[in-house]
Design a protein around this motif. Structure first.
Motif, PDB file in Angstrom:
ATOM      1  N   PHE A   7       0.861  -1.179   0.000  1.00 26.41           N
ATOM      2  CA  PHE A   7       0.000   0.000   0.000  1.00 26.41           C
ATOM      3  C   PHE A   7       0.895   1.226   0.000  1.00 26.41           C
ATOM      4  CE2 PHE A   7      -2.678   3.041   2.496  1.00 26.41           C
ATOM      5  CZ  PHE A   7      -3.641   3.236   1.514  1.00 26.41           C
ATOM      6  N   ASN A   8       0.708   2.122  -0.971  1.00 23.33           N
ATOM      7  CA  ASN A   8       1.516   3.335  -1.100  1.00 23.33           C
ATOM      8  C   ASN A   8       0.709   4.547  -0.647  1.00 23.33           C
ATOM      9  OD1 ASN A   8       3.760   2.005  -2.314  1.00 23.33           O
ATOM     10  ND2 ASN A   8       2.574   1.888  -4.195  1.00 23.33           N
ATOM     11  N   ILE A   9       1.302   5.372   0.218  1.00 24.81           N
ATOM     12  CA  ILE A   9       0.642   6.538   0.774  1.00 24.81           C
ATOM     13  C   ILE A   9       1.436   7.781   0.372  1.00 24.81           C
ATOM     14  CG2 ILE A   9      -0.152   7.663   2.885  1.00 24.81           C
ATOM     15  CD1 ILE A   9       0.160   4.791   4.179  1.00 24.81           C
ATOM     16  N   ALA A  10       0.857   8.625  -0.466  1.00 20.89           N
ATOM     17  CA  ALA A  10       1.538   9.847  -0.899  1.00 20.89           C
ATOM     18  C   ALA A  10       1.361  10.937   0.150  1.00 20.89           C
ATOM     19  CB  ALA A  10       0.992  10.311  -2.235  1.00 20.89           C
ATOM     20  N   PRO A  11       2.447  11.633   0.533  1.00 25.66           N
ATOM     21  CA  PRO A  11       2.344  12.656   1.580  1.00 25.66           C
ATOM     22  C   PRO A  11       1.791  13.995   1.092  1.00 25.66           C
ATOM     23  CG  PRO A  11       4.596  12.484   0.867  1.00 25.66           C
ATOM     24  CD  PRO A  11       3.821  11.415   0.131  1.00 25.66           C
ATOM     25  N   ALA A  12       1.804  14.231  -0.220  1.00 25.27           N
ATOM     26  CA  ALA A  12       1.368  15.526  -0.752  1.00 25.27           C
ATOM     27  C   ALA A  12      -0.007  15.408  -1.402  1.00 25.27           C
ATOM     28  CB  ALA A  12       2.376  16.032  -1.778  1.00 25.27           C
ATOM     29  N   LYS A  13      -0.841  16.397  -1.190  1.00 28.79           N
ATOM     30  CA  LYS A  13      -2.156  16.417  -1.815  1.00 28.79           C
ATOM     31  C   LYS A  13      -1.979  16.671  -3.314  1.00 28.79           C
ATOM     32  CE  LYS A  13      -6.681  18.468  -1.391  1.00 28.79           C
ATOM     33  NZ  LYS A  13      -7.499  19.444  -0.693  1.00 28.79           N
ATOM     34  N   GLY A  14      -2.719  15.955  -4.137  1.00 29.02           N
ATOM     35  CA  GLY A  14      -2.568  16.095  -5.585  1.00 29.02           C
ATOM     36  C   GLY A  14      -1.252  15.513  -6.068  1.00 29.02           C
ATOM     37  N   SER A  15      -0.810  14.438  -5.456  1.00 28.67           N
ATOM     38  CA  SER A  15       0.472  13.830  -5.762  1.00 28.67           C
ATOM     39  C   SER A  15       0.524  13.301  -7.196  1.00 28.67           C
ATOM     40  CB  SER A  15       0.724  12.673  -4.791  1.00 28.67           C
ATOM     41  OG  SER A  15       1.881  11.979  -5.151  1.00 28.67           O
ATOM     42  N   LYS A  16       1.691  13.401  -7.813  1.00 29.20           N
ATOM     43  CA  LYS A  16       1.908  12.836  -9.144  1.00 29.20           C
ATOM     44  C   LYS A  16       2.397  11.398  -9.063  1.00 29.20           C
ATOM     45  CE  LYS A  16       2.824  17.241 -11.331  1.00 29.20           C
ATOM     46  NZ  LYS A  16       3.785  18.073 -12.053  1.00 29.20           N
ATOM     47  N   PHE A  17       2.455  10.854  -7.854  1.00 28.01           N
ATOM     48  CA  PHE A  17       2.870   9.456  -7.706  1.00 28.01           C
ATOM     49  C   PHE A  17       1.768   8.518  -8.200  1.00 28.01           C
ATOM     50  CE2 PHE A  17       3.332   5.439  -5.484  1.00 28.01           C
ATOM     51  CZ  PHE A  17       4.668   5.168  -5.700  1.00 28.01           C
ATOM     52  N   TYR A  18       0.531   8.878  -7.923  1.00 31.89           N
ATOM     53  CA  TYR A  18      -0.592   8.033  -8.322  1.00 31.89           C
ATOM     54  C   TYR A  18      -0.920   8.257  -9.799  1.00 31.89           C
ATOM     55  CZ  TYR A  18      -1.428   7.681  -3.285  1.00 31.89           C
ATOM     56  OH  TYR A  18      -1.301   7.472  -1.936  1.00 31.89           O
ATOM     57  N   ASP A  19      -1.399   7.179 -10.456  1.00 35.45           N
ATOM     58  CA  ASP A  19      -1.891   7.293 -11.821  1.00 35.45           C
ATOM     59  C   ASP A  19      -3.277   7.916 -11.795  1.00 35.45           C
ATOM     60  OD1 ASP A  19       0.319   6.145 -13.001  1.00 35.45           O
ATOM     61  OD2 ASP A  19      -0.511   4.119 -12.961  1.00 35.45           O
ATOM     62  N   GLN A  20      -3.574   8.684 -12.822  1.00 31.98           N
ATOM     63  CA  GLN A  20      -4.912   9.278 -12.946  1.00 31.98           C
ATOM     64  C   GLN A  20      -5.814   8.312 -13.705  1.00 31.98           C
ATOM     65  OE1 GLN A  20      -5.578  12.175 -11.409  1.00 31.98           O
ATOM     66  NE2 GLN A  20      -3.477  12.079 -10.710  1.00 31.98           N
ATOM     67  N   MET A  21      -7.076   8.286 -13.331  1.00 34.04           N
ATOM     68  CA  MET A  21      -8.040   7.415 -13.987  1.00 34.04           C
ATOM     69  C   MET A  21      -8.364   7.981 -15.360  1.00 34.04           C
ATOM     70  SD  MET A  21     -11.872   6.233 -12.847  1.00 34.04           S
ATOM     71  CE  MET A  21     -11.387   5.931 -11.188  1.00 34.04           C
ATOM     72  N   LYS A  22      -8.392   7.092 -16.372  1.00 33.70           N
ATOM     73  CA  LYS A  22      -8.770   7.509 -17.725  1.00 33.70           C
ATOM     74  C   LYS A  22     -10.291   7.484 -17.829  1.00 33.70           C
ATOM     75  CE  LYS A  22      -4.844   5.635 -20.262  1.00 33.70           C
ATOM     76  NZ  LYS A  22      -4.456   4.655 -21.286  1.00 33.70           N
ATOM     77  N   ILE A  23     -10.867   8.575 -18.275  1.00 34.51           N
ATOM     78  CA  ILE A  23     -12.300   8.636 -18.508  1.00 34.51           C
ATOM     79  C   ILE A  23     -12.508   8.846 -19.996  1.00 34.51           C
ATOM     80  CG2 ILE A  23     -14.431   9.874 -18.028  1.00 34.51           C
ATOM     81  CD1 ILE A  23     -13.226  10.640 -15.327  1.00 34.51           C
ATOM     82  N   MET A  24     -13.269   7.968 -20.597  1.00 35.58           N
ATOM     83  CA  MET A  24     -13.464   8.044 -22.044  1.00 35.58           C
ATOM     84  C   MET A  24     -14.555   9.011 -22.413  1.00 35.58           C
ATOM     85  SD  MET A  24     -13.117   4.214 -23.246  1.00 35.58           S
ATOM     86  CE  MET A  24     -11.697   3.248 -22.877  1.00 35.58           C
TER      87      MET A  24
END
Length: 149
Positions: free
Chosen positions: A132-149
């Motif tokens: 489990f990965n926990i990013a310390p910054a809000k709006g982190s670029k560590f997580y992938d963004q969900m693709k919405i078609m």
């Protein structure tokens, strides 16, 4: 003139610190590598690709060996490609190639094989784990963004 250089240096150091935090996360995981292992550490995402990146970082393993608590350093590297993980981890007792899946870089579910490199074979055989990965910054670029078609 010296004051301006010092101020410039501190501002650039602050900007670098902010960029590092944007692409970093703390990890907590459980692994079975011939024994139960808890892991905690840092992960850094390298690259600006939204669904292809390299994740690397140091961590500390906690396990009991011969009725004693052991804390072992470990380094790991993953290549993430649209939810697929390919990677390896290295510690003083084994080398472990891994494959797995990633859910937006929040959860890693992986399996592999630990090859012992030490005379004492504490880690060997088929392994599996969840991280489990926990990013310390809000709006982190560590997580992938969900693709919405």
């Amino acid at each position: 003139m010296k004051k301006y250089w010092i101020i410039t240096f501190f501002c650039s150091a602050l900007a670098m610190h902010a960029q590092i935090l944007e692409k970093a996360a703390f990890n907590l995981s459980y692994r079975y590598t011939g024994r139960n292992v808890l892991q905690a550490g840092l992960e850094f995402r390298v690259g600006d690709f939204s669904h292809k990146s390299i994740v690397l970082g140091p961590s500390v393993l906690y396990t009991r060996i011969d009725q004693k608590d052991k804390f072992l350093p470990e380094a790991n590297i993953y290549y993430s490609n649209d939810g697929q993980l390919y990677g390896a981890s290295f510690n003083q007792y084994s080398i472990e190639p891994r494959i797995g899946i990633s859910l937006f870089n929040i959860f890693f579910l992986n399996t592999g094989y630990a090859f012992p490199i030490h005379r004492e074979k504490y880690f060997k055989g088929i392994t599996f784990g969840i991280q489990f990965n926990i990013a310390p910054a809000k709006g982190s670029k560590f997580y992938d963004q969900m693709k919405i078609m």
